[in-house]
Design a protein around this motif. Structure first.
Motif, PDB file in Angstrom:
ATOM      1  N   ASP A 197       0.856  -1.178   0.000  1.00 15.16           N
ATOM      2  CA  ASP A 197       0.000   0.000   0.000  1.00 15.16           C
ATOM      3  C   ASP A 197       0.894   1.231   0.000  1.00 15.16           C
ATOM      4  O   ASP A 197       1.911   1.271   0.720  1.00 15.16           O
ATOM      5  CB  ASP A 197      -0.891   0.020   1.240  1.00 15.16           C
ATOM      6  CG  ASP A 197      -1.990  -1.030   1.184  1.00 15.16           C
ATOM      7  OD1 ASP A 197      -2.056  -1.748   0.166  1.00 15.16           O
ATOM      8  OD2 ASP A 197      -2.758  -1.132   2.145  1.00 15.16           O
ATOM      9  N   GLY A 198       0.535   2.242  -0.764  1.00 12.93           N
ATOM     10  CA  GLY A 198       1.376   3.428  -0.789  1.00 12.93           C
ATOM     11  C   GLY A 198       0.774   4.554  -1.594  1.00 12.93           C
ATOM     12  O   GLY A 198      -0.390   4.508  -2.023  1.00 12.93           O
ATOM     13  N   LEU A 199       1.598   5.601  -1.803  1.00 16.21           N
ATOM     14  CA  LEU A 199       1.200   6.777  -2.558  1.00 16.21           C
ATOM     15  C   LEU A 199       2.093   6.923  -3.777  1.00 16.21           C
ATOM     16  O   LEU A 199       3.303   6.706  -3.691  1.00 16.21           O
ATOM     17  CB  LEU A 199       1.313   8.042  -1.694  1.00 16.21           C
ATOM     18  CG  LEU A 199       0.406   8.127  -0.457  1.00 16.21           C
ATOM     19  CD1 LEU A 199       0.751   9.367   0.348  1.00 16.21           C
ATOM     20  CD2 LEU A 199      -1.049   8.171  -0.883  1.00 16.21           C
ATOM     21  N   VAL A 200       1.489   7.291  -4.897  1.00 19.58           N
ATOM     22  CA  VAL A 200       2.262   7.534  -6.111  1.00 19.58           C
ATOM     23  C   VAL A 200       2.989   8.860  -5.967  1.00 19.58           C
ATOM     24  O   VAL A 200       2.365   9.900  -5.718  1.00 19.58           O
ATOM     25  CB  VAL A 200       1.344   7.555  -7.349  1.00 19.58           C
ATOM     26  CG1 VAL A 200       2.155   7.873  -8.603  1.00 19.58           C
ATOM     27  CG2 VAL A 200       0.617   6.231  -7.512  1.00 19.58           C
ATOM     28  N   PRO A 236       0.355  11.173  -9.508  1.00 22.48           N
ATOM     29  CA  PRO A 236       1.017  11.550  -8.255  1.00 22.48           C
ATOM     30  C   PRO A 236       0.007  11.988  -7.197  1.00 22.48           C
ATOM     31  O   PRO A 236      -0.909  12.766  -7.472  1.00 22.48           O
ATOM     32  CB  PRO A 236       1.931  12.710  -8.686  1.00 22.48           C
ATOM     33  CG  PRO A 236       2.258  12.398 -10.115  1.00 22.48           C
ATOM     34  CD  PRO A 236       0.999  11.803 -10.682  1.00 22.48           C
ATOM     35  N   GLY A 237       0.147  11.416  -6.001  1.00 23.25           N
ATOM     36  CA  GLY A 237      -0.765  11.698  -4.908  1.00 23.25           C
ATOM     37  C   GLY A 237      -1.847  10.665  -4.714  1.00 23.25           C
ATOM     38  O   GLY A 237      -2.488  10.620  -3.664  1.00 23.25           O
ATOM     39  N   ASP A 238      -2.065   9.802  -5.732  1.00 20.57           N
ATOM     40  CA  ASP A 238      -3.091   8.764  -5.626  1.00 20.57           C
ATOM     41  C   ASP A 238      -2.599   7.598  -4.771  1.00 20.57           C
ATOM     42  O   ASP A 238      -1.395   7.321  -4.690  1.00 20.57           O
ATOM     43  CB  ASP A 238      -3.480   8.246  -7.009  1.00 20.57           C
ATOM     44  CG  ASP A 238      -4.291   9.256  -7.802  1.00 20.57           C
ATOM     45  OD1 ASP A 238      -4.800  10.198  -7.170  1.00 20.57           O
ATOM     46  OD2 ASP A 238      -4.390   9.101  -9.030  1.00 20.57           O
ATOM     47  N   THR A 239      -3.557   6.908  -4.179  1.00 20.30           N
ATOM     48  CA  THR A 239      -3.256   5.738  -3.360  1.00 20.30           C
ATOM     49  C   THR A 239      -3.257   4.478  -4.223  1.00 20.30           C
ATOM     50  O   THR A 239      -4.087   4.334  -5.121  1.00 20.30           O
ATOM     51  CB  THR A 239      -4.304   5.580  -2.246  1.00 20.30           C
ATOM     52  OG1 THR A 239      -4.301   6.748  -1.444  1.00 20.30           O
ATOM     53  CG2 THR A 239      -3.972   4.382  -1.362  1.00 20.30           C
ATOM     54  N   VAL A 240      -2.334   3.571  -3.947  1.00 11.46           N
ATOM     55  CA  VAL A 240      -2.296   2.268  -4.615  1.00 11.46           C
ATOM     56  C   VAL A 240      -2.354   1.170  -3.557  1.00 11.46           C
ATOM     57  O   VAL A 240      -1.965   1.373  -2.403  1.00 11.46           O
ATOM     58  CB  VAL A 240      -1.028   2.100  -5.487  1.00 11.46           C
ATOM     59  CG1 VAL A 240      -1.067   3.038  -6.677  1.00 11.46           C
ATOM     60  CG2 VAL A 240       0.237   2.325  -4.670  1.00 11.46           C
ATOM     61  N   LEU A 241      -2.851   0.002  -3.963  1.00 11.05           N
ATOM     62  CA  LEU A 241      -3.047  -1.112  -3.041  1.00 11.05           C
ATOM     63  C   LEU A 241      -2.127  -2.271  -3.373  1.00 11.05           C
ATOM     64  O   LEU A 241      -1.909  -2.577  -4.550  1.00 11.05           O
ATOM     65  CB  LEU A 241      -4.499  -1.593  -3.092  1.00 11.05           C
ATOM     66  CG  LEU A 241      -5.583  -0.586  -2.719  1.00 11.05           C
ATOM     67  CD1 LEU A 241      -6.957  -1.197  -2.945  1.00 11.05           C
ATOM     68  CD2 LEU A 241      -5.429  -0.135  -1.279  1.00 11.05           C
ATOM     69  N   ALA A 242      -1.608  -2.899  -2.349  1.00  6.02           N
ATOM     70  CA  ALA A 242      -0.788  -4.100  -2.541  1.00  6.02           C
ATOM     71  C   ALA A 242      -1.610  -5.172  -3.242  1.00  6.02           C
ATOM     72  O   ALA A 242      -2.779  -5.385  -2.920  1.00  6.02           O
ATOM     73  CB  ALA A 242      -0.292  -4.620  -1.201  1.00  6.02           C
ATOM     74  N   GLY A 243      -0.979  -5.859  -4.216  1.00 10.76           N
ATOM     75  CA  GLY A 243      -1.656  -6.915  -4.940  1.00 10.76           C
ATOM     76  C   GLY A 243      -2.310  -6.459  -6.224  1.00 10.76           C
ATOM     77  O   GLY A 243      -2.689  -7.290  -7.052  1.00 10.76           O
TER      78      GLY A 243
END
Length: 793
Positions: A342-345, A368-375
């Motif tokens: 999980d993280g931020l672009v 940039p600034g969007d959230t991404v999910l593991a998997g």
């Protein structure tokens, strides 16, 4: 350029190198490089000098060497978890044939003082192990399992699929051999049987017997090999399983027939041996397919668990284990790669496939600034991501942890079945042994062998072993025709015993199509329209049905960052307001937003800890809900409503429907706790749900049911899926299981009653081996025919 280890082409740009005897050698992947490094470190470099063919990709390492690799501190960190009880790991097992195998593995491992827990799930063929890694190496445990005749490896979804395919091929080969040979032997046996009554010349009779022997030999020693191996493993460990009497009867009958063929005396029973093995193989094949479906259901989510990541540091990106990433680390994700945390672009533009987590197959744009999910899968761009949550703490990791925690709880039915099987087998072998002794020493020495054979054949647990699987198979086919998919056969035994039904509300009893009924604003800074648009932007990160109610209010606005999903509670994010200030935004339940509840409201919005808006939603009941629940309640079933909704609408719903108990504001953990409490109190529990929040509690219940309209995760984890998403299928499921259980009991009563009748007659010598075979076959046919009635019901 070819890989030094496996001789496959090395991809362009690959930098996997290892110095061997002073020369840098290229490798196609980190797996081959790791294997080569292990071989060199163990002083086995001569392998590369004297080999006559390239190695398999990332393979061809001695078993001893492979097992020692698991003792490495780095490897253990990647494949284990540290708990208060000790080091925990999940192992995938191969070679298991029944619940007794699971019991055998548990018993042998539990004898080790350094092993605190060994729990085998026979339906998924996985072992959950908790042990003291300082006192006992993992390689030593794996060797102990190998010594029992089973293979164990750390569970990896892709590897398990390969093992499953190999096992499937073996099953099909053995079925083909036993089926084809059985048909040929049966045709020859017809000639022998009629020859006894109409007259047949001795030379032709001998010729037919030798042909039968030739055809039956591969069936006994190849197709029957799994039963022989299982019986031998049990005997070596000083235990008994159902394969012991099966193997004794097979070899006893086979070698008696060989004796009769060679010395031209007595009867031959090659057709009984081959048909017996074929029917048993068929039953084992059905069990294997059921286990495969169970493994697939619990492994789908694990397949998207990231393994590695490209960590950005001072120089070139380094390949590291995804489990070692920590908040603040920066990783590089190329097109087509799985996002490892999980993280931020931070830089880059792409799109991501988050369907496994959200159920939405449409690609989601990432900037940039969007959230991404593991998997999730990065589609078409290069992204630099700052890790916000370590993999075990990510949304994916938390769901998997809850799932595995309840999945590995062992049902008591398996232990009871194992004890019953051992009791039956022990008595059967004792009776056969005493029969031989009495006849050999006191009655008739010449008939002792044949009378004992009659006892073993007549009481052979063929009908007993067919009683349950044939009935279950027919019941599954019947329910499938009604649009009910059974993914775990054990539920057919559990369903007739149900006393309590736990029911989710949103999307299960209701249609899951929300609309906003009323809004109460508490803000003097932002309008209702602005707040609804803000909630809509945040709800785009959720797959909960409630999110659809805010979709009409979605408009472009200031970006959100650090979006987090709090399962069963709500969502939070940082919002840069128009005045340039960064504010804490929370949308969810009243408890999550830390505000006072408003009558009938379900969704609350707070900014910087201050309540801004409360929203009441409207969600209509499914048309069939009321009639279905009334019918279930009339069957003396206790109905319990479990919902995350905290509004007064829950009480309104409870007043309309015949619930015995209502629990609202339930988190996933609370649902699991309530289900487990009911189970501990002796209740037999069914859980009906449709969302991610329900999946952890599915495995805590005896039976879990999901609607086909629910999320992919809920359908993957459920024991049963209602394909028409119609609650009226639930009573059909219960009645179908009751009918199947009735047929199973009839089959078992007949099998046991037949044995109780035939044993005294066989022991007294009144049953010849030929009559014993006919009786055993008739008993099996009767059981199968009775089971086929389920297809007509």
């Amino acid at each position: 350029m070819l890989c030094f280890h496996c001789h496959e082409p090395v991809p362009d740009g690959s930098q996997f190198l290892l110095t061997i005897e002073g020369q840098a050698q290229p490798f196609c992947c980190p797996g081959c490089q790791a294997v080569a490094q292990t071989i060199v470190e163990q002083g086995l470099t001569d392998y590369y000098k004297f080999r006559t063919a390239p190695a398999s990709k990332a393979g061809l390492v001695p078993d001893e060497l492979k097992l020692q690799n698991y003792d490495s501190a780095d490897v253990l960190t990647d494949i284990t978890q540290h708990t208060a009880a000790g080091t925990q790991i999940e192992l995938s097992l191969s070679g298991m044939s029944c619940a007794a195998c699971a019991w055998l593995i548990e018993k042998q491992l539990s004898a080790e003082s350094a092993i605190h827990k060994a729990s085998v799930n026979s339906s998924t063929a996985r072992l959950q192990l908790v042990w003291d890694a300082d006192r006992l190496k993992l390689s030593a445990i794996l060797k102990k399992i190998q010594a029992l005749g089973y293979q164990a490896n750390p569970f990896i979804a892709d590897n398990e699929e390969q093992q499953e395919q190999a096992e499937l091929r073996q099953f099909l080969k053995r079925l083909a051999v036993s089926g084809i040979m059985s048909m040929q032997v049966m045709m020859l046996a017809v000639g022998l049987y009629f020859g006894e009554y109409t007259g047949i010349e001795a030379q032709f009779e001998g010729f037919l017997r030798w042909i039968c022997l030739l055809l039956a030999t591969p069936v006994v020693f190849y197709a029957g090999k799994p039963f022989t191996q299982s019986a031998w493993r049990a005997v070596k460990a000083g235990q008994l399983n159902m394969d012991v009497p099966v193997t004794l009867a097979v070899f006893y009958t086979f070698f008696a027939s060989v004796y009769a063929t060679v010395f031209k005396t007595g009867e031959v029973y090659f057709e009984s041996v081959t048909m017996f093995i074929f029917l048993l193989q068929l039953g084992k094949f059905f069990e294997f397919r059921a286990r495969a479906r169970a493994r697939a259901a619990t492994g789908n989510l694990l397949k998207v668990m990231p393994v590695s990541a490209r960590l950005l540091g001072g120089g070139e990106p380094q390949i590291v284990s995804a489990k070692r990433l920590q908040p603040g680390d920066r990783i590089l994700v190329q097109a087509g790669e799985t996002i490892a945390a999980d993280g931020l672009v931070r830089s880059g533009i792409s799109s991501a496939d988050e369907s496994m987590m959200t159920g939405e197959y449409k690609a989601v744009a990432k900037r940039p600034g969007d959230t991404v999910l593991a998997g999730s899968l990065n589609h078409d761009g290069l992204l630099e991501i700052e890790v916000s949550q370590a993999l075990p703490s990510s949304r994916l990791g938390q769901i998997i942890a809850l799932q595995q925690q309840t999945l590995n709880q062992k049902p008591q039915i398996i232990e009871k079945t194992t004890r019953l099987a051992q009791f039956f087998i022990q008595r059967l072998l004792i009776i056969a042994t005493l029969t031989f002794i009495v006849w050999y020493f006191w009655i008739d020495q010449e008939r002792a062998f044949w009378v004992t054979l009659s006892v073993l054949v007549a009481t052979c647990p063929c009908a007993l072993t067919l009683a349950t699987p044939t009935a279950i198979t027919c019941a599954l086919a019947r329910l499938n025709r009604q649009g009910i998919l059974i993914k775990n056969q054990q539920v057919l035994e559990a369903l007739p015993k149900l006393t309590t039904l736990f029911l989710d509300k949103t999307g299960t009893l209701t249609q899951g199509r929300f609309s906003i009924a009323r809004k109460v604003s508490f803000s003097d800074q932002w309008s209702e329209t602005e707040l609804l648009a803000l909630i809509a932007r945040l709800e785009t990160y959720s797959e909960h049905p409630i999110a659809s109610a805010f979709a009409p209010y979605l408009t472009p606005g200031d970006p959100l960052s650090q979006v987090q999903l709090h399962v069963g509670e709500g969502l939070s994010a940082l919002w840069t307001s128009p005045d340039g200030q960064q504010r804490q935004l929370q949308v969810g339940s009243a408890a999550f937003c830390r505000c006072t509840t408003v009558e009938a409201a379900q969704v609350y919005c707070s900014i910087d800890g201050k309540l801004q808006l409360a929203v009441e939603l409207d969600d209509k009941l499914r048309p069939e809900t009321a009639a279905t629940l009334v019918a279930l309640h009339q069957q003396q079933l206790k109905l319990v409503l479990l919902t995350g909704d905290s509004s007064s609408q829950v009480e309104q719903l409870a007043s309309q429907l015949p619930f015995d108990r209502v629990e609202k504001s339930c988190s996933p953990e609370r649902k699991v706790e309530l289900v487990q409490q009911a189970v501990q109190q002796g209740e037999h529990v069914l859980m009906l749900g449709d969302g991610i929040n329900d999946s952890p509690s599915f495995h805590a219940a005896h039976v879990s049911v999901a609607l086909d309209s629910g999320t992919d995760l809920s359908k993957n984890q459920a024991d049963v899926v209602l394909l028409h998403s119609d609650l009226r299928q639930l009573p059909q499921l219960l009645s179908g299981a009751v009918l199947a259980q009735r047929v199973i009991k009839q089959n078992l009563w007949w099998a046991m009653g037949y044995n109780l009748l035939i044993v005294p007659l066989a022991v007294c010598g009144f049953v010849s081996p030929l009559v014993a075979v006919i009786g055993m076959s008739f008993s099996s046919v009767l059981v199968v025919s009775n089971s086929l009635r389920l297809l007509k019901a």
